[in-house]
Scaffold this motif. Structure first.
Motif, mmCIF file in Angstrom:
data_model
loop_
_atom_site.group_PDB
_atom_site.id
_atom_site.type_symbol
_atom_site.label_atom_id
_atom_site.label_comp_id
_atom_site.label_asym_id
_atom_site.label_seq_id
_atom_site.Cartn_x
_atom_site.Cartn_y
_atom_site.Cartn_z
ATOM 1 N N VAL A 1 2.239 4.328 -11.740
ATOM 2 C CA VAL A 1 2.709 5.433 -10.887
ATOM 3 C C VAL A 1 1.794 5.821 -9.708
ATOM 4 O O VAL A 1 2.297 6.116 -8.624
ATOM 5 C CB VAL A 1 3.137 6.669 -11.724
ATOM 6 C CG1 VAL A 1 2.006 7.245 -12.521
ATOM 7 C CG2 VAL A 1 3.760 7.728 -10.827
ATOM 8 N N PRO A 2 0.451 5.793 -9.818
ATOM 9 C CA PRO A 2 -0.343 6.172 -8.637
ATOM 10 C C PRO A 2 -0.112 5.229 -7.459
ATOM 11 O O PRO A 2 -0.394 5.574 -6.318
ATOM 12 C CB PRO A 2 -1.795 6.060 -9.119
ATOM 13 C CG PRO A 2 -1.715 6.161 -10.599
ATOM 14 C CD PRO A 2 -0.412 5.531 -10.995
ATOM 15 N N MET A 3 0.396 4.028 -7.752
ATOM 16 C CA MET A 3 0.635 3.075 -6.672
ATOM 17 C C MET A 3 2.093 2.665 -6.583
ATOM 18 O O MET A 3 2.423 1.580 -6.119
ATOM 19 C CB MET A 3 -0.254 1.866 -6.859
ATOM 20 C CG MET A 3 -1.620 2.207 -6.367
ATOM 21 S SD MET A 3 -2.618 0.798 -6.225
ATOM 22 C CE MET A 3 -3.112 0.574 -7.837
ATOM 23 N N ALA A 4 2.980 3.561 -7.047
ATOM 24 C CA ALA A 4 4.406 3.289 -6.953
ATOM 25 C C ALA A 4 4.993 4.177 -5.850
ATOM 26 O O ALA A 4 4.259 4.828 -5.118
ATOM 27 C CB ALA A 4 5.061 3.581 -8.294
ATOM 28 N N PHE A 5 6.317 4.199 -5.752
ATOM 29 C CA PHE A 5 7.046 4.989 -4.745
ATOM 30 C C PHE A 5 6.783 4.470 -3.322
ATOM 31 O O PHE A 5 6.030 3.519 -3.125
ATOM 32 C CB PHE A 5 6.689 6.483 -4.823
ATOM 33 C CG PHE A 5 7.067 7.140 -6.128
ATOM 34 C CD1 PHE A 5 8.408 7.303 -6.480
ATOM 35 C CD2 PHE A 5 6.108 7.598 -7.006
ATOM 36 C CE1 PHE A 5 8.753 7.907 -7.681
ATOM 37 C CE2 PHE A 5 6.446 8.207 -8.211
ATOM 38 C CZ PHE A 5 7.779 8.366 -8.543
#
Length: 634
Positions: free
Chosen positions: A232-236
């Motif tokens: 998640v910290p490197m998603a979106f």
């Protein structure tokens, strides 16, 4: 029927490529590898794409060493990479001998799955890579690049996939690099592939406008075997959907991934800490990103365009460029916008907007594309564009690499003792100048990312010499300046001053970061005056040229830079310059090359005349509108 969905984790490759310009160093990866290995992922995507180039160019690391280290710690999970077909990890096609050696070495160093794609879905450009991968004993995953255009029909994709399977592909990946695959379309496409193909089907989407999570859920229903996600910290944003969302959404369904939420969040915490240490942004979706639904320009390409236009002092023209891109794309036969065609279409669009005349300047790569050297465009190229490029010649119709001579032996001779392994020769084959620079630094014992040593104190000037000895000057070039400005934007430093090679750069942080480049000491040569660049954010003024009396007059015509970039007098380091002072040139004759936006742009004379003056040093950064040559009209 129960069909557990398997997951490929892209955190160590595509995720930081999409969000952080690929700046995660190997040392940032090592502490978390064993944990990632125990997650139960189908595979870890850890190599390929832009990682190879960035390791050598910016992180001062050996990409092969990264692969070997990852392999050392990851014992159970297959390692995966992205390969650009006949272009391997570069931006042009390489001869078959280089391709075969490269793939064999990659597998020998620990790669298990190679995802092979071609920007035009021209399967001839994937065939040799598929064969070499299988011969080396790895899994060859062939790719269908997804885009939206009148010629990219569901039938086109199925036919491409069937031909790739026939060629020996071990699995097929649908690659949606611009987040354009709508959920119900995803269902239809995967269902069709699963009905007609014998091999597994994987889906790779970028998050951009948020459709990707829906596309994954519908694909799971349609029987997709594997999807790609990131921590998640490197998603979106321009990256992949977060693994946590996909795992939770499928929990307790027939498609349950079986991954542990608790373990996923422990990994996420590690990457969140790294993200903060590096001062990197989170993946967010802005309205301008979502407009991809209209203009279809992938996120990575937009950030490129923004930095290109900022360099050109023309950011206010982004909307015009985004309107121009679909026109250029249609005229060039609807290529999918992925490396390298995204650069080819994007740069042509930028030049069309900046010069105010469509196709007045055509970069070398666009010419090669029209001539057929990248492969077969999906649709016919607009005749007026092809006439402009080809004249009365025909485009080539063979597989482009059939025209390339074997090259490994020649490369081995060129790089000689600087290369200490076969891998080094292959790095040199990919990126000659960058690799040579890296090998020279390695010989001096200076490798690894230098960021730990930059003495950064809030409010104090930082020393960014990037080498062990702070006295060694560092050439100020545009890409490094951009790097610095980016660093500055993301830290508490308020200013940086550097001086090198007679150029003083000071970067100040106000409401906006601005850089000023000034000559440190007057240079005596009349032939190459130093120009002062306009400060960022001000109106674009053609820089005044000090030290020189030859101001434009009636019969003296300046040749100005059509864009910001690097000035080269010759086509390659060892070639003769295109022109010298005193030469008589014809209209349309090439005077120099300006490298900008990853492309080489030949600048031609618009008037016949005599070259009276060359106003820039070879290899120097130049500004938009800067005078490059003075020509006396004939």
């Amino acid at each position: 029927m129960s069909h557990h969905l398997k997951i490929t984790d892209t955190t160590l490759r595509d995720a930081h490529q999409s969000l952080w310009a690929t700046r995660m160093a190997t040392e940032d990866m090592l502490p978390i590898l064993e944990k990632l290995d125990q997650m139960g992922y189908h595979s870890l995507e850890v190599w390929g794409g832009a990682t190879f180039d960035v390791c050598l160019r910016f992180l001062n690391e050996d990409p092969w060493e990264r692969l070997r280290l990852i392999r050392k710690y990851v014992k159970n999970t297959p390692l995966q990479m992205l390969l650009r077909g006949q272009s391997l990890l570069g931006y042009m096609h390489y001869p078959d001998d280089v391709l075969e050696a490269f793939i064999h070495k990659t597998v020998e160093n620990g790669m298990d799955i190679i995802r092979i794609f071609d920007a035009l879905n021209d399967i001839r450009n994937m065939e040799k890579a598929i064969q070499a991968t299988k011969a080396a004993g790895a899994h060859a995953q062939a790719t269908v690049v997804y885009t939206v255009s009148p010629v990219h029909t569901t039938e086109h994709y199925l036919e491409t996939a069937l031909r790739l399977e026939e060629m020996g592909a071990d699995s097929i990946c649908i690659k949606d690099m611009a987040g354009l695959l709508a959920p119900f379309k995803s269902y239809e496409l995967v269902k069709l592939f699963k009905a007609h193909l014998q091999v597994p089907v994987q889906l790779h989407c970028h998050y951009i406008g948020g459709m990707a999570v829906g596309a994954y859920l519908k694909a799971a229903e349609a029987g997709v075997d594997v999807v790609d996600t990131a921590s998640v910290p490197m998603a979106f944003g321009a990256s992949q959907p977060p693994v946590e969302t996909v795992v939770r959404a499928l929990k307790g369904t027939p498609y349950d991934t079986g991954l542990s939420m608790k373990a996923l969040f422990e990994v996420a915490q590690y990457f969140e800490d790294i993200r903060k240490v590096l001062g990197q942004q989170r993946g967010v979706t802005r309205i301008s990103d979502m407009r991809v639904f209209e203009h279809q320009v992938p996120g990575g390409m937009i950030s490129n365009l923004v930095s290109q236009l900022e360099e050109q002092k023309a950011l206010h023209r982004l909307d015009e460029v985004l309107e121009e891109i679909p026109r250029v794309r249609e005229e060039l036969g609807f290529p999918p916008l992925v490396t390298p065609t995204s650069q080819i279409v994007g740069t042509q669009a930028v030049l069309n907007v900046l010069t105010g005349q469509r196709y007045k300047l055509i970069p070398g790569e666009v010419k090669l594309y029209v001539e057929g050297y990248y492969g077969q465009p999906p649709a016919t190229i607009d005749p007026s564009v092809s006439r402009k490029v080809l004249g009365d010649k025909e485009a080539i119709s063979c597989r482009p690499a059939d025209l390339l001579e074997p090259k490994l032996d020649k490369l081995r001779d060129e790089i000689k003792d600087l290369a200490i392994s076969q891998e080094d020769i292959l790095s040199y084959a990919m990126f000659p100048q960058v690799a040579r620079k890296f090998f020279e630094a390695r010989k001096r014992g200076e490798t690894g990312p230098q960021r730990k040593e930059a003495s950064i104190k809030p409010g104090a000037p930082a020393d960014f010499s990037g080498t062990k000895s702070t006295k060694e000057a560092k050439n100020v070039n545009l890409s490094e300046l951009k790097e610095l400005i980016k660093v500055l934007d993301q830290t508490d430093i308020t200013e940086i001053d550097l001086e090198s090679d007679g150029v003083k750069v000071s970067i100040r942080k106000g409401g906006k970061v601005s850089a000023t480049v000034t000559p440190a000491a007057p240079q005596k040569t009349a032939e190459t005056p130093v120009t002062e660049a306009p400060k960022t954010g001000e109106a674009s003024v053609a820089p005044e040229v000090p030290v020189v009396s030859t101001q434009p007059t009636e019969d003296l015509i300046p040749v100005t830079a059509p864009m910001v970039g690097t000035f080269y007098r010759a086509p390659s380091p060892d070639a003769d310059p295109f022109v010298n002072v005193g030469d008589i040139v014809e209209k349309g004759q090439t005077l120099c090359i300006v490298e900008a936006m990853k492309l080489m742009n030949e600048i031609e004379a618009e008037q016949a005349g005599e070259i009276v003056q060359i106003m820039v040093e070879n290899g120097q950064p130049i500004e938009y509108g800067q005078n490059l040559f003075m020509i006396r009209k004939k």
